[in-house]
Design a protein around this motif. Structure first.
Motif, PDB file in Angstrom:
ATOM      1  N   GLU A   1       0.712  -1.182  -0.083  1.00  0.00           N
ATOM      2  CA  GLU A   1       0.069   0.167   0.110  1.00  0.00           C
ATOM      3  C   GLU A   1       0.726   1.204   0.182  1.00  0.00           C
ATOM      4  O   GLU A   1       0.538   2.285  -0.671  1.00  0.00           O
ATOM      5  N   VAL A   2       1.926   1.198   0.859  1.00  0.00           N
ATOM      6  CA  VAL A   2       2.852   2.343   0.676  1.00  0.00           C
ATOM      7  C   VAL A   2       3.740   2.610  -0.466  1.00  0.00           C
ATOM      8  O   VAL A   2       3.778   3.819  -0.935  1.00  0.00           O
ATOM      9  N   ALA A   3       4.164   1.625  -1.202  1.00  0.00           N
ATOM     10  CA  ALA A   3       4.860   1.764  -2.404  1.00  0.00           C
ATOM     11  C   ALA A   3       3.745   2.173  -3.437  1.00  0.00           C
ATOM     12  O   ALA A   3       4.058   2.944  -4.510  1.00  0.00           O
TER      13      ALA A   3
ATOM     14  N   GLU B   1      -7.326 -12.393  -3.344  1.00  0.00           N
ATOM     15  CA  GLU B   1      -8.503 -11.595  -2.860  1.00  0.00           C
ATOM     16  C   GLU B   1      -7.925 -10.471  -1.924  1.00  0.00           C
ATOM     17  O   GLU B   1      -8.441  -9.312  -1.826  1.00  0.00           O
ATOM     18  N   THR B   2      -7.015 -11.079  -1.043  1.00  0.00           N
ATOM     19  CA  THR B   2      -6.529 -10.330   0.119  1.00  0.00           C
ATOM     20  C   THR B   2      -5.833  -8.892  -0.539  1.00  0.00           C
ATOM     21  O   THR B   2      -6.007  -7.809  -0.238  1.00  0.00           O
ATOM     22  N   HIS B   3      -4.828  -9.392  -1.565  1.00  0.00           N
ATOM     23  CA  HIS B   3      -3.980  -8.418  -2.167  1.00  0.00           C
ATOM     24  C   HIS B   3      -4.812  -7.340  -2.868  1.00  0.00           C
ATOM     25  O   HIS B   3      -4.444  -6.141  -3.023  1.00  0.00           O
ATOM     26  N   LEU B   4      -5.974  -7.840  -3.596  1.00  0.00           N
ATOM     27  CA  LEU B   4      -6.746  -7.218  -4.326  1.00  0.00           C
ATOM     28  C   LEU B   4      -7.449  -5.903  -3.573  1.00  0.00           C
ATOM     29  O   LEU B   4      -7.451  -4.725  -3.891  1.00  0.00           O
ATOM     30  N   LYS B   5      -7.763  -6.303  -2.399  1.00  0.00           N
ATOM     31  CA  LYS B   5      -8.582  -5.519  -1.423  1.00  0.00           C
ATOM     32  C   LYS B   5      -7.593  -4.301  -0.934  1.00  0.00           C
ATOM     33  O   LYS B   5      -7.818  -3.264  -0.840  1.00  0.00           O
ATOM     34  N   ALA B   6      -6.310  -4.983  -0.700  1.00  0.00           N
ATOM     35  CA  ALA B   6      -5.343  -3.970   0.147  1.00  0.00           C
ATOM     36  C   ALA B   6      -4.739  -3.001  -0.953  1.00  0.00           C
ATOM     37  O   ALA B   6      -4.497  -1.523  -0.619  1.00  0.00           O
ATOM     38  N   ASN B   7      -4.620  -3.180  -2.319  1.00  0.00           N
ATOM     39  CA  ASN B   7      -4.159  -2.503  -3.189  1.00  0.00           C
ATOM     40  C   ASN B   7      -5.189  -1.171  -3.306  1.00  0.00           C
ATOM     41  O   ASN B   7      -4.640  -0.278  -3.686  1.00  0.00           O
TER      42      ASN B   7
END
Length: 325
Positions: A253-255, A275-281
């Motif tokens: 998220e910071v990047a 799915e987890t990364h999809l939401k975090a991005n």
């Protein structure tokens, strides 16, 4: 929908069927694509070359029934030859053929943004861009984009037909666009679409052992991911980790926030099958870095400090971007 109406974070769809080892099953890909729309993503990016048409077909099968919910970008010119090998074909007739095939696979009659995936220097740029302009006039595509090109190539193309976007690899560890492309796009009113904004997994902090990459993973052939270079590159991540901890968010998220804060006309298109990364991005849109945090990362991870070039010499040969001295 216009590109300037999309969210700052879009979805790069390549890795669902291409490049990073075992592709997602059609069922998994459909789940990710529909979840992306449910979460609020409204920009999908694909190409004829990804999975040799399979990626476009995945999108068509999974979300064509929701076509009014997303801005659709695809690409031509980078295509398989008669033996299925990577090749460039920027001839007008091949561009038209590739577009017609893409429309069928995507199950649509209109592609919002169509890129020249690479500049095929065997064909006059004006001819390739002219063919794209004909597709705009015919109502097949809405806008023209270029991928992996220099500022001078952008200006040549823009003289034939307005260019709406330049897609380029851009992240903390890949800054070629800083040389001229970001400024040229701002001048011409084009967006910068940053692919691999997470450094192909490097900037997430999750990839710590490159020997775990599968034999077909394209990172196996990238110098920055060699065991020797990658071990050194991992040492650069500590400031990113610390800032992420301070914000109570992921390193990814910071990047992504860093990329978005570089300039207002930048859009990032990270890819994921998680799915987890999809939401975090998508949450990266709400992360705000202070000027001092942004500058700290700017100095900590950059082309001068990263070990290894982004591509092998052979892969670099069809990339038209400016290079740091």
């Amino acid at each position: 929908m216009k590109l300037n109406q999309t969210r700052p974070i879009g979805l790069g769809c390549m890795n669902l069927s291409h490049a990073y080892g075992e592709p997602s099953s059609p069922e998994q890909a459909s789940k990710i694509l529909n979840l992306a729309l449910d979460l609020g993503y409204n920009h999908f990016d694909t190409a004829a070359f990804y999975g040799l048409g399979v990626n476009e077909q995945l999108i068509g099968n999974a979300v064509a029934h929701r076509r009014n919910e997303y801005f659709l970008a695809s690409k031509c010119v980078l295509v398989p030859d008669e033996n299925g090998k990577r090749s460039l074909d920027g001839r007008p007739e091949r561009i038209r053929q590739t577009c017609e095939e893409a429309l069928k696979r995507l199950k649509t009659d209109f592609i919002d943004l169509y890129y020249l995936h690479r500049y095929d220097k065997k064909v006059p740029l004006e001819d390739s861009v002219g063919a794209m302009a004909d597709l705009v006039a015919a109502g097949k595509i809405g806008a023209i984009g270029l991928s992996e090109v220099s500022a001078s190539t952008l200006r040549r193309a823009h003289a034939v037909h307005p260019v709406s976007a330049v897609q380029t690899e851009y992240s903390l560890w890949t800054r070629n666009a800083d040389i001229a492309v970001i400024d040229a796009c701002a001048e011409l009113g084009a967006a910068v679409v940053a692919f691999s904004p997470l450094g192909r997994g490097y900037l997430t902090g999750a990839l710590t052992d490159v020997t775990s990459l599968g034999p077909e993973d394209i990172r196996r052939r990238m110098p920055r991911f060699s065991e020797e270079n990658y071990a050194k590159n991992l040492l650069l991540l500590e400031p990113l980790k610390q800032i992420a901890n301070n914000h109570n968010v992921s390193m990814a998220e910071v990047a992504l926030a860093w990329v978005l804060q570089r300039a207002k006309h930048i859009i990032a298109i990270p890819g994921t099958s998680s799915e987890t990364h999809l939401k975090a991005n998508l949450n990266a849109q709400s992360v705000s870095l202070s000027d001092s945090e942004w500058q700290l990362l700017h100095q900590a991870i950059n082309d001068e400090k990263v070990h290894g070039p982004r591509y092998s010499q052979a892969a670099q040969s069809d990339v038209d971007t400016e290079q740091f001295a």
